[in-house]
Enzyme design. Structure first.
Site, PDB file in Angstrom:
ATOM      1  N   HIS A  28       0.810  -1.211   0.000  1.00  7.40           N
ATOM      2  CA  HIS A  28       0.000   0.000   0.000  1.00  7.40           C
ATOM      3  C   HIS A  28       0.849   1.270   0.000  1.00  7.40           C
ATOM      4  O   HIS A  28       0.420   2.302  -0.509  1.00  7.40           O
ATOM      5  CB  HIS A  28      -1.039  -0.049   1.115  1.00  7.40           C
ATOM      6  CG  HIS A  28      -2.186  -0.922   0.711  1.00  7.40           C
ATOM      7  ND1 HIS A  28      -2.239  -2.272   1.007  1.00  7.40           N
ATOM      8  CD2 HIS A  28      -3.266  -0.669  -0.070  1.00  7.40           C
ATOM      9  CE1 HIS A  28      -3.335  -2.780   0.455  1.00  7.40           C
ATOM     10  NE2 HIS A  28      -3.970  -1.840  -0.200  1.00  7.40           N
TER      11      HIS A  28
ATOM     12  N   ARG B 174     -11.013   3.950  -0.989  1.00 10.54           N
ATOM     13  CA  ARG B 174     -10.551   3.102   0.119  1.00 10.54           C
ATOM     14  C   ARG B 174     -10.819   3.854   1.416  1.00 10.54           C
ATOM     15  O   ARG B 174     -10.239   4.919   1.636  1.00 10.54           O
ATOM     16  CB  ARG B 174      -9.054   2.824  -0.007  1.00 10.54           C
ATOM     17  CG  ARG B 174      -8.657   1.964  -1.204  1.00 10.54           C
ATOM     18  CD  ARG B 174      -7.147   1.831  -1.255  1.00 10.54           C
ATOM     19  NE  ARG B 174      -6.676   0.787  -2.134  1.00 10.54           N
ATOM     20  CZ  ARG B 174      -6.178   0.993  -3.362  1.00 10.54           C
ATOM     21  NH1 ARG B 174      -6.106   2.212  -3.844  1.00 10.54           N
ATOM     22  NH2 ARG B 174      -5.747  -0.019  -4.080  1.00 10.54           N
TER      23      ARG B 174
ATOM     24  N   ARG C 279     -15.559   1.476  -0.625  1.00 10.10           N
ATOM     25  CA  ARG C 279     -15.289   0.128  -0.120  1.00 10.10           C
ATOM     26  C   ARG C 279     -15.362   0.133   1.404  1.00 10.10           C
ATOM     27  O   ARG C 279     -14.863   1.061   2.042  1.00 10.10           O
ATOM     28  CB  ARG C 279     -13.896  -0.303  -0.580  1.00 10.10           C
ATOM     29  CG  ARG C 279     -13.612  -1.746  -0.281  1.00 10.10           C
ATOM     30  CD  ARG C 279     -12.332  -2.174  -0.925  1.00 10.10           C
ATOM     31  NE  ARG C 279     -11.175  -1.564  -0.286  1.00 10.10           N
ATOM     32  CZ  ARG C 279      -9.932  -1.758  -0.702  1.00 10.10           C
ATOM     33  NH1 ARG C 279      -9.699  -2.503  -1.757  1.00 10.10           N
ATOM     34  NH2 ARG C 279      -8.926  -1.202  -0.083  1.00 10.10           N
TER      35      ARG C 279
ATOM     36  N   GLU D 179     -11.181 -10.549  -5.710  1.00  7.12           N
ATOM     37  CA  GLU D 179      -9.736 -10.508  -5.453  1.00  7.12           C
ATOM     38  C   GLU D 179      -9.239 -11.784  -4.784  1.00  7.12           C
ATOM     39  O   GLU D 179      -8.042 -11.991  -4.633  1.00  7.12           O
ATOM     40  CB  GLU D 179      -9.359  -9.270  -4.630  1.00  7.12           C
ATOM     41  CG  GLU D 179     -10.174  -9.058  -3.374  1.00  7.12           C
ATOM     42  CD  GLU D 179      -9.840  -7.744  -2.661  1.00  7.12           C
ATOM     43  OE1 GLU D 179      -8.843  -7.088  -3.011  1.00  7.12           O
ATOM     44  OE2 GLU D 179     -10.592  -7.386  -1.732  1.00  7.12           O
TER      45      GLU D 179
ATOM     46  N   ASN E 164      -4.585  -6.493  -7.658  1.00  6.41           N
ATOM     47  CA  ASN E 164      -3.421  -6.538  -6.745  1.00  6.41           C
ATOM     48  C   ASN E 164      -3.485  -7.791  -5.879  1.00  6.41           C
ATOM     49  O   ASN E 164      -2.513  -8.537  -5.757  1.00  6.41           O
ATOM     50  CB  ASN E 164      -3.391  -5.313  -5.826  1.00  6.41           C
ATOM     51  CG  ASN E 164      -3.516  -4.020  -6.593  1.00  6.41           C
ATOM     52  OD1 ASN E 164      -3.268  -3.988  -7.780  1.00  6.41           O
ATOM     53  ND2 ASN E 164      -3.918  -2.963  -5.909  1.00  6.41           N
ATOM     54  N   ASP E 165      -4.639  -7.986  -5.278  1.00  9.21           N
ATOM     55  CA  ASP E 165      -4.764  -9.167  -4.420  1.00  9.21           C
ATOM     56  C   ASP E 165      -4.994 -10.427  -5.229  1.00  9.21           C
ATOM     57  O   ASP E 165      -4.501 -11.495  -4.873  1.00  9.21           O
ATOM     58  CB  ASP E 165      -5.893  -8.973  -3.405  1.00  9.21           C
ATOM     59  CG  ASP E 165      -5.417  -8.166  -2.212  1.00  9.21           C
ATOM     60  OD1 ASP E 165      -4.327  -8.484  -1.699  1.00  9.21           O
ATOM     61  OD2 ASP E 165      -6.099  -7.209  -1.815  1.00  9.21           O
TER      62      ASP E 165
ATOM     63  N   ARG F 247       2.303  -9.903  -1.754  1.00  5.68           N
ATOM     64  CA  ARG F 247       2.543  -8.666  -2.500  1.00  5.68           C
ATOM     65  C   ARG F 247       3.457  -7.707  -1.757  1.00  5.68           C
ATOM     66  O   ARG F 247       3.906  -6.702  -2.299  1.00  5.68           O
ATOM     67  CB  ARG F 247       1.203  -7.974  -2.818  1.00  5.68           C
ATOM     68  CG  ARG F 247       0.474  -7.476  -1.601  1.00  5.68           C
ATOM     69  CD  ARG F 247      -0.972  -7.109  -1.910  1.00  5.68           C
ATOM     70  NE  ARG F 247      -1.178  -5.681  -2.076  1.00  5.68           N
ATOM     71  CZ  ARG F 247      -2.376  -5.107  -2.210  1.00  5.68           C
ATOM     72  NH1 ARG F 247      -3.474  -5.870  -2.218  1.00  5.68           N
ATOM     73  NH2 ARG F 247      -2.492  -3.825  -2.354  1.00  5.68           N
TER      74      ARG F 247
ATOM     75  N   CYS G  34     -10.234  -2.398 -10.690  1.00  5.52           N
ATOM     76  CA  CYS G  34      -9.728  -1.294  -9.869  1.00  5.52           C
ATOM     77  C   CYS G  34      -8.328  -1.574  -9.323  1.00  5.52           C
ATOM     78  O   CYS G  34      -7.792  -0.795  -8.563  1.00  5.52           O
ATOM     79  CB  CYS G  34     -10.685  -0.967  -8.733  1.00  5.52           C
ATOM     80  SG  CYS G  34     -10.818  -2.280  -7.523  1.00  5.52           S
TER      81      CYS G  34
HETATM   82  C1  PEP Z   1      -6.717  -4.870  -5.119  1.00  5.75           C
HETATM   83  O1  PEP Z   1      -6.497  -5.774  -4.314  1.00  5.75           O
HETATM   84  O2  PEP Z   1      -6.458  -4.955  -6.323  1.00  5.75           O
HETATM   85  C2  PEP Z   1      -7.277  -3.578  -4.655  1.00  5.75           C
HETATM   86  C3  PEP Z   1      -7.684  -2.677  -5.515  1.00  5.75           C
HETATM   87  O3  PEP Z   1      -7.351  -3.341  -3.329  1.00  5.75           O
HETATM   88  P1  PEP Z   1      -6.127  -3.068  -2.344  1.00  5.75           P
HETATM   89  O4  PEP Z   1      -4.918  -2.755  -3.185  1.00  5.75           O
HETATM   90  O5  PEP Z   1      -6.522  -1.931  -1.481  1.00  5.75           O
HETATM   91  O6  PEP Z   1      -5.975  -4.337  -1.607  1.00  5.75           O
HETATM   92 MG    MG Z   2      -7.335  -5.774  -2.350  1.00  4.53          MG
END
Ligand code: PEP
Ligand code: MG
Length: 755
Positions: A361, A468, A504, A606, A629-630, A640, A677
């Site tokens: 993050h 977020r 979210r 995710e 991302n997840d 990650r 996203c």
């Molecule tokens: C993701 O996981 O792709 C996402 C958009 O949420 P975050 O990066 O906040 O986990």
């Molecule tokens: Mg995520």
């Protein structure tokens, strides 16, 4: 054996000067193994050779003078084979190279072991003996174990060396290599922020001015004692006298005759105040830990607690002591939202997060702010960064410390080029988001990780695709109240009045921690995170939903998004609670003119399991949003946030792309609105592939939006559809990138897109 190994490695780690560390190492190994000679050679990749860096047994004059080519002699052979070589009569071996300057003719037996870090050979450790014999298995395994443990310590030491170079010494090898966190280049001054103090994060350091360190230590002790007095007074009526006695014990421990005295001694030996405190606290606490008596064992905890408090005050005074530079490169062990908020946006030019990786993050926050970031350099202790002039190259994940003026000028030219490119993208920001052939796209922004700092441009976007909500929770020292949340969410909904705003629900856990709700887990990304946590605490979930619904009164653009859904039961339970909150509010509003608009509800895709339940999901919810991302982390089983496996984390992995493709087809069949996203949507190559798959709603960091719109406006859907089968046939992320690059090159777009 184990304790000897530990001691040898610790000695190397604690010695600030690399050459001294290596000199100590070879003598310690020679003594521990009772051999006649131990030497260490370090690799120089520019020169393609190993340099003799320290020896106890060979000619000391050869140190720093004798080098052996990567393909030469037994040392080169150990490096090439990447495994130990154990010979009774080394001089008879065909690979043996006679090097008269090192005077090794009296040795026959040879054992060489590579030192390897992240698949890269850093050096070779050797032991030698006159007697012609094969070294025993024990000796060999000792050296192998030592080599493994030394590797990260040596990288650390090499980085320290690079970081302490001054501009005259700077050469290309002085670069520090981390991971690219956010694109861009910046030049500024290192400004270190330490988290609330933790002894593990303190690296040992020696300094030249013990008097200054002593006075800082005394000051911290004085503040700590005053703090104890205040605490004791406050607790006087609430705690029995024997419990209160702990404060007297603390006072005594801090006095000169006890820990204080030891710490002073260490400071006189040259250790900085923090290091002296750490060394003494750890030593005494360990002694108590080892005691049989449970009462005495507990005293180890007291000592750590006490040390922690003094450390907090030491760090406080230290951070106040450094003036904020004009151009701040924020360096922290783990950059948090709170830290970012401490630095005025106009002064913040780049981020260096020693921990974390490409999609941590901290990196996402940097991208949201449009500033470069480099991640994953945690082998280099924090204090090395303070007040140093730094060039941060977020494209390549490199840092140059105290660079020469000529190098600064080169990078300055790159910064101007970037500014020109960015102006080119911005000039089309007001135009429609559509392909060259007119296919429309919906481009939205991701917001919230640092909302106050972000520069979103509401009029040129299609709304907020991911807000977020963690930030307001992280920035406080308690959960925000319903009223506080309403006020904030109202502003967010009102920022895009006629467009969708996807909010979210709280997604903490993983690498996002609340300062007042600590979650200690072995495996945080597989643990109590996102919806799992909030469903276990409906009081938190309900307050947040109520706040969102109330903020939506008079707006009507709220979309609620549920994170980390892995199971349909979580969707049912969330919907039940949303319904409950809606009933409650409708009840509260009964008899007034006020209408409660209906909010749409969606789910983040995710966690892989939910990809296989889309038909059921489609019947329950209004939309979904793919968090690449997840999804990447969970599909590939790669954390990650872990720089060690950063090379394996790649959203362009064919498996991830195939999953995304199948989902797109399925969602179209189910008529389930699906947007993206995750960070992939904000990457030029990523968005082209996604568009080719049929996705047309993308949410990304505001700093990427102009570039992505500019790019999409230059491609035809028919071209992308031809590209898709080639992409899906690729066997590696590298091949995928090459395909997209070739495509961009053919269209003469490649040189207009850095990163
Ligand atoms: C993701 O996981 O792709 C996402 C958009 O949420 P975050 O990066 O906040 O986990
Ligand atoms: Mg995520």
């Amino acid at each position: 054996m184990l304790s000897q190994l530990r001691r040898i490695v610790q000695d190397v780690a604690q010695e600030p000067v690399l050459n001294n560390a290596l000199a100590g190492l070879v003598s310690n190994v020679k003594n521990a193994l009772k051999t006649e000679c131990c030497s260490v050679y370090l690799a120089d990749y520019e020169q393609q050779h190993f340099m003799l860096m320290a020896t106890d047994g060979l000619n000391p004059e050869a140190v720093g003078q004798i080098s052996i080519g990567f393909s030469e002699g037994l040392i080169g052979w150990v490096g090439q084979r990447e495994e130990p070589i154990n010979l009774a009569q080394a001089h008879l071996h065909p690979r043996f190279k006679v090097t008269p300057e090192v005077s090794e003719d009296r040795f026959s037996a040879f054992l060489g072991c590579p030192i390897i870090h992240h698949r890269k050979v850093l050096g070779v450790l050797t032991i030698q003996q006159g007697e012609s014999r094969v070294f025993s298995e024990d000796e060999e395994s000792f050296l192998v174990t030592l080599g493994v443990q030394l590797a990260s310590v040596l990288v650390h030491a090499e980085m320290r060396q690079a970081a302490s170079q001054n501009s005259k010494q700077q050469k290309s090898t002085g670069q520090l290599q981390g991971l690219p966190g956010a694109p861009g280049i910046a030049i500024g001054e290192g400004f270190v922020l330490e988290p609330s103090s933790d002894f593990d994060a303190i690296s040992l350091k020696k300094v030249d001015d013990p008097e200054k360190e002593l006075s800082r230590f005394y000051k911290a002790v004085k503040i700590t004692k005053a703090e104890f007095n205040r605490l004791a007074e406050r607790m006087a009526g609430h705690l029995p006298p024997d419990a209160l006695a702990i404060f007297d014990v603390y006072h005594q421990l801090l006095d000169a005759a006890s820990l204080g005295n030891e710490i002073e001694k260490q400071i006189h030996e040259g250790w900085c105040a923090k290091s002296a405190l750490k060394r003494v606290v750890e030593k005494f606490a360990r002694q108590f830990d080892d005691m049989d008596d449970p009462y005495l064992r507990e005293r180890g905890t007291d000592i750590r607690d006490l040390g922690q408090r003094v450390l907090n005050h030491l760090l406080d005074t230290e951070q106040r002591h450094h003036k904020l530079p004009e151009k701040v490169v924020l360096v922290a062990d783990n950059v948090t939202a709170t830290m970012l908020a401490e630095i005025p946006r106009a002064q913040l030019v780049a981020i260096v997060s020693l921990k974390g990786s490409v999609n941590s993050h901290a990196a996402i926050m940097a991208r949201a702010l449009g500033i470069p970031a480099v991640m994953g350099l945690d082998e280099l202790p924090l204090f090395h960064w303070q007040s140093k002039r730094l060039i941060v190259d977020g494209y390549r994940g490199q840092i140059l410390v105290a660079p020469a003026e000529a190098i600064v000028a080169e990078y300055q030219a790159l910064i101007s080029e970037d500014a020109q490119l960015s102006a080119r993208y911005q000039s089309e920001m007001h135009l429609n988001a559509q392909s060259a052939c007119g296919a429309p796209f919906s481009l939205m922004v991701n917001a919230g990780l640092a909302i106050e700092l972000e520069s979103t441009q509401p009029s040129y976007t299609d709304g907020i695709g991911l807000y977020r909500t963690e930030f307001p929770f992280i920035m406080r020292n308690r959960f925000p109240t319903e009223a506080e949340q309403i006020e904030l969410y109202k502003k967010v909904l009102a920022s895009h009045p006629t467009k969708a705003v996807v909010m979210r629900t709280l997604d903490v856990g993983g690498d996002k921690a609340l300062p007042y709700f600590s979650i200690i887990e072995e495996n945080p990304f597989l643990g109590w995170r996102g919806i799992r946590l909030t469903l276990d605490h409906p009081e938190i979930f309900l307050v947040q939903i109520r706040a969102m619904l109330k903020a939506n009164i008079g707006q009507g653009n709220l979309h609620i998004l549920l994170p980390m859904i892995s199971d349909l039961a979580e969707v049912d339970e969330s919907l039940r609670l949303i319904k409950q909150a809606t009933f409650e509010l409708t009840d509260e509003l009964a008899g007034t003119e006020i209408q409660l608009p209906k909010a749409k509800v969606g789910v983040m895709i995710e966690v892989p399991s939910i990809m296989y339940q889309l038909p059921e999901l489609a019947r329950k919810i209004d939309f979904c949003s793919v968090g690449t991302n997840d999804l990447t982390q969970y599909l590939l089983a790669v954390d990650r946030n872990n720089p060690r496996v950063a090379g394996l984390y790649d959203a362009m992995h064919p498996a991830v792309l195939r999953a995304l493709h199948q989902m797109s087809l399925q969602a179209q069949g189910l008529q389930l609105p699906m947007s993206i996203c995750g960070e992939l949507a904000g990457e030029p190559a990523g968005v082209l592939i996604l568009a080719a798959m049929g996705y047309d709603k993308f949410s990304m960091n505001s700093s990427n939006l102009a570039k992505i719109k500019w790019l999409l406006r230059r491609v035809n859907m028919s071209e992308l559809q031809l590209l898709l089968p080639e992409i899906l046939a690729c066997q590696s992320p590298k091949q995928v990138r090459l395909q997209v690059q070739r495509f961009l090159d053919q269209k003469q777009l490649l040189n207009q897109l850095r990163a």
